[in-house]
Write an enzyme that holds these catalytic residues in place. Structure first.
Site, mmCIF file in Angstrom:
data_model
loop_
_atom_site.group_PDB
_atom_site.id
_atom_site.type_symbol
_atom_site.label_atom_id
_atom_site.label_comp_id
_atom_site.label_asym_id
_atom_site.label_seq_id
_atom_site.Cartn_x
_atom_site.Cartn_y
_atom_site.Cartn_z
ATOM 1 N N ARG A 224 -1.698 -22.401 26.713
ATOM 2 C CA ARG A 224 -1.338 -21.826 28.004
ATOM 3 C C ARG A 224 0.182 -21.806 28.104
ATOM 4 O O ARG A 224 0.875 -22.701 27.588
ATOM 5 C CB ARG A 224 -1.907 -22.664 29.156
ATOM 6 C CG ARG A 224 -3.396 -22.489 29.380
ATOM 7 C CD ARG A 224 -3.768 -21.104 29.898
ATOM 8 N NE ARG A 224 -5.183 -20.965 30.207
ATOM 9 C CZ ARG A 224 -6.100 -20.450 29.385
ATOM 10 N NH1 ARG A 224 -5.735 -20.001 28.193
ATOM 11 N NH2 ARG A 224 -7.360 -20.336 29.774
ATOM 12 N N HIS A 272 -1.764 -12.632 24.515
ATOM 13 C CA HIS A 272 -2.951 -13.471 24.796
ATOM 14 C C HIS A 272 -4.196 -12.901 24.104
ATOM 15 O O HIS A 272 -5.218 -12.648 24.736
ATOM 16 C CB HIS A 272 -3.161 -13.581 26.325
ATOM 17 C CG HIS A 272 -4.006 -14.776 26.715
ATOM 18 N ND1 HIS A 272 -3.805 -15.490 27.881
ATOM 19 C CD2 HIS A 272 -5.056 -15.380 26.110
ATOM 20 C CE1 HIS A 272 -4.689 -16.462 27.974
ATOM 21 N NE2 HIS A 272 -5.464 -16.410 26.892
HETATM 22 P P1 NDP Z 1 -11.328 -28.692 24.271
HETATM 23 O O1 NDP Z 1 -11.532 -29.230 25.642
HETATM 24 O O2 NDP Z 1 -12.506 -28.555 23.371
HETATM 25 O O3 NDP Z 1 -10.248 -29.584 23.508
HETATM 26 C C1 NDP Z 1 -9.111 -30.048 24.129
HETATM 27 C C2 NDP Z 1 -8.395 -31.006 23.205
HETATM 28 O O4 NDP Z 1 -7.166 -31.391 23.817
HETATM 29 C C3 NDP Z 1 -9.185 -32.291 22.974
HETATM 30 O O5 NDP Z 1 -9.023 -32.734 21.656
HETATM 31 C C4 NDP Z 1 -8.519 -33.270 23.942
HETATM 32 O O6 NDP Z 1 -8.599 -34.637 23.548
HETATM 33 C C5 NDP Z 1 -7.087 -32.809 23.864
HETATM 34 N N1 NDP Z 1 -6.335 -33.254 25.039
HETATM 35 C C6 NDP Z 1 -6.552 -32.971 26.348
HETATM 36 N N2 NDP Z 1 -5.663 -33.604 27.136
HETATM 37 C C7 NDP Z 1 -4.868 -34.311 26.310
HETATM 38 C C8 NDP Z 1 -3.779 -35.182 26.516
HETATM 39 N N3 NDP Z 1 -3.325 -35.464 27.748
HETATM 40 N N4 NDP Z 1 -3.197 -35.754 25.432
HETATM 41 C C9 NDP Z 1 -3.656 -35.494 24.179
HETATM 42 N N5 NDP Z 1 -4.699 -34.669 23.922
HETATM 43 C C10 NDP Z 1 -5.294 -34.088 24.974
HETATM 44 O O7 NDP Z 1 -10.587 -27.274 24.441
HETATM 45 P P2 NDP Z 1 -10.673 -26.016 23.484
HETATM 46 O O8 NDP Z 1 -10.318 -26.450 22.114
HETATM 47 O O9 NDP Z 1 -11.948 -25.302 23.679
HETATM 48 O O10 NDP Z 1 -9.533 -25.086 24.108
HETATM 49 C C11 NDP Z 1 -8.200 -25.540 24.207
HETATM 50 C C12 NDP Z 1 -7.374 -24.569 25.056
HETATM 51 O O11 NDP Z 1 -7.092 -23.380 24.330
HETATM 52 C C13 NDP Z 1 -8.066 -24.030 26.309
HETATM 53 O O12 NDP Z 1 -8.007 -24.980 27.358
HETATM 54 C C14 NDP Z 1 -7.264 -22.782 26.611
HETATM 55 O O13 NDP Z 1 -6.197 -23.098 27.462
HETATM 56 C C15 NDP Z 1 -6.722 -22.353 25.254
HETATM 57 N N6 NDP Z 1 -7.309 -21.082 24.800
HETATM 58 C C16 NDP Z 1 -6.479 -20.036 24.461
HETATM 59 C C17 NDP Z 1 -6.997 -18.862 23.991
HETATM 60 C C18 NDP Z 1 -6.129 -17.739 23.558
HETATM 61 O O14 NDP Z 1 -6.633 -16.651 23.244
HETATM 62 N N7 NDP Z 1 -4.826 -17.922 23.478
HETATM 63 C C19 NDP Z 1 -8.447 -18.657 23.878
HETATM 64 C C20 NDP Z 1 -9.222 -19.803 24.227
HETATM 65 C C21 NDP Z 1 -8.660 -20.973 24.678
HETATM 66 P P3 NDP Z 1 -10.027 -35.390 23.441
HETATM 67 O O15 NDP Z 1 -10.688 -34.768 22.221
HETATM 68 O O16 NDP Z 1 -9.646 -36.779 23.228
HETATM 69 O O17 NDP Z 1 -10.754 -35.097 24.715
HETATM 70 C C1 OXD Z 2 -9.694 -18.850 27.328
HETATM 71 C C2 OXD Z 2 -8.719 -17.808 27.001
HETATM 72 O O1 OXD Z 2 -9.319 -19.900 27.859
HETATM 73 O O2 OXD Z 2 -9.140 -16.726 26.558
HETATM 74 O O3 OXD Z 2 -10.880 -18.633 27.051
HETATM 75 O O4 OXD Z 2 -7.523 -18.035 27.148
#
Ligand code: NDP
Ligand code: OXD
Length: 309
Positions: A224, A272
């Protein structure tokens, strides 16, 4: 169930059509067609204006048709105290892995340098490192981060990760906590952000972190826009730490024309598209969630509101 579906994207009609095709047990309405707000059982929404949920007194769940939920949970619009579900779509993880891998390979094999040489008709060959000598750190080892790690490992890169809770993943050193983040940055030739946007991760890509990076590092932010402190990045690029940045997400999207990121020689902007959610597999997950809500079964991929993801 009565389901309100409001997809904000260019291909909203594809999503609504696919949802109507797959969700044969439910009645799907778009906002303009809602018969009676109190009769809505579930809402499939990405982002909503203030007042959107007013009158939905019987709402049982909200489903976000994407991986991230900050656009909903972080907005000013109050939303009801019902479970919020998100997508955890393996196809999205694969698409993200393709994007990150293509960016890393383009950087590693210096294709930008050769494109530039071609424009000047220069024939010059440059040394490139072995993948095993390139250290890539992934911030966020969730659904997307783990798949990205798997793709990068397949090529032979050295991969490490950072997450909130400890993890054991074969061949990948996953660390937790802020001191570990700073020392991880010190050994990151490529730093990839795939974190959810929460109060704890907003502004995490800042000067303090950039100061730790080695010379010539590459930053990739595909999570993001608000993870990144843009003025800090611009001054860090001037010092070559990082030397380049590939950004797929921005605080304001579309990226405003006056943003210095558009024309910065060391910045690559993509709109994006790292991992566009897929209507067919996305709707499969939405329908599975709707069926579970309807049957009163335990729900999957429920957002922890306290953690923010
Ligand atoms: P998940 O919820 O599956 O994974 C999030 C990861 O971040 C987990 O490993 C979590 O740790 C870690 N995390 C969260 N908070 C912290 C913190 N404070 N410190 C350290 N680690 C942290 O999310 P996704 O992998 O599904 O997606 C990640 C992000 O990607 C989405 O939220 C979205 O914003 C972005 N995205 C972007 C897209 C694009 O096209 N550019 C498309 C889709 C998503 P833990 O495993 O310990 O919980
Ligand atoms: C998502 C994205 O969060 O597309 O799914 O950014």
């Amino acid at each position: 169930m009565l389901v309100l579906a409001d997809f904000p994207w260019e291909n909203a009609a594809d999503w609504t059509g696919e949802l109507r095709r797959q969700a044969t047990m439910h009645q799907i309405y778009v906002p303009a067609e809602i018969p009676d707000r109190a009769s809505i059982d579930a809402a499939v929404v990405w982002k909503v204006p203030v007042g959107f949920f007013d009158g939905m007194t019987n709402l049982r769940a909200i489903i976000v048709p994407g991986a991230g939920v900050d656009q909903l949970t972080g907005s000013d619009a109050p939303f009801p105290d019902v479970p919020i579900l998100r997508l955890a779509d393996p196809i999205m993880a694969t698409r993200m892995a393709e994007y990150i891998l293509s960016v890393v390979l383009d950087h590693h094999r210096q294709l930008g340098r050769y494109r530039d040489q071609q424009h000047r008709m220069v024939w010059a060959r440059h040394f490139h490192r072995d993948p095993a000598d390139i250290r890539i750190s992934i911030l966020g080892m969730g659904v997307l981060g783990k798949k990205v790690a798997e793709y990068l490992r397949m090529i032979g890169y050295q991969v490490a990760g950072w997450s909130r809770t400890p993890k054991t993943l074969p061949g990948i050193d996953v660390v937790t906590g802020e001191p570990a983040l700073l020392s991880l940055a010190e050994r990151s030739d490529v730093l990839v952000c795939l974190l959810p946007l929460t109060p704890a991760t907003r502004g995490l890509l800042d000067q303090r972190l950039f100061d730790q990076l080695p010379e010539d590092a590459l930053l990739i932010n595909a999570a993001r826009g608000a993870h990144l402190v843009v003025p800090d990045l611009l001054s860090a690029l001037d010092r070559g730490k990082p030397a380049a940045a590939v950004l797929d997400v921005f605080d304001q999207e579309p990226l405003p024309s006056e943003s210095p990121l558009w024309c910065h020689p060391a910045v690559t902007v993509t709109p994006h598209i790292a991992s566009l959610s897929n209507p067919i597999t996305g709707v499969q997950q939405i329908v599975r969630a709707l069926d579970k809500i309807d049957a009163g079964e335990p729900l999957e991929h429920v957002v922890d509101r306290r953690r923010g993801y």
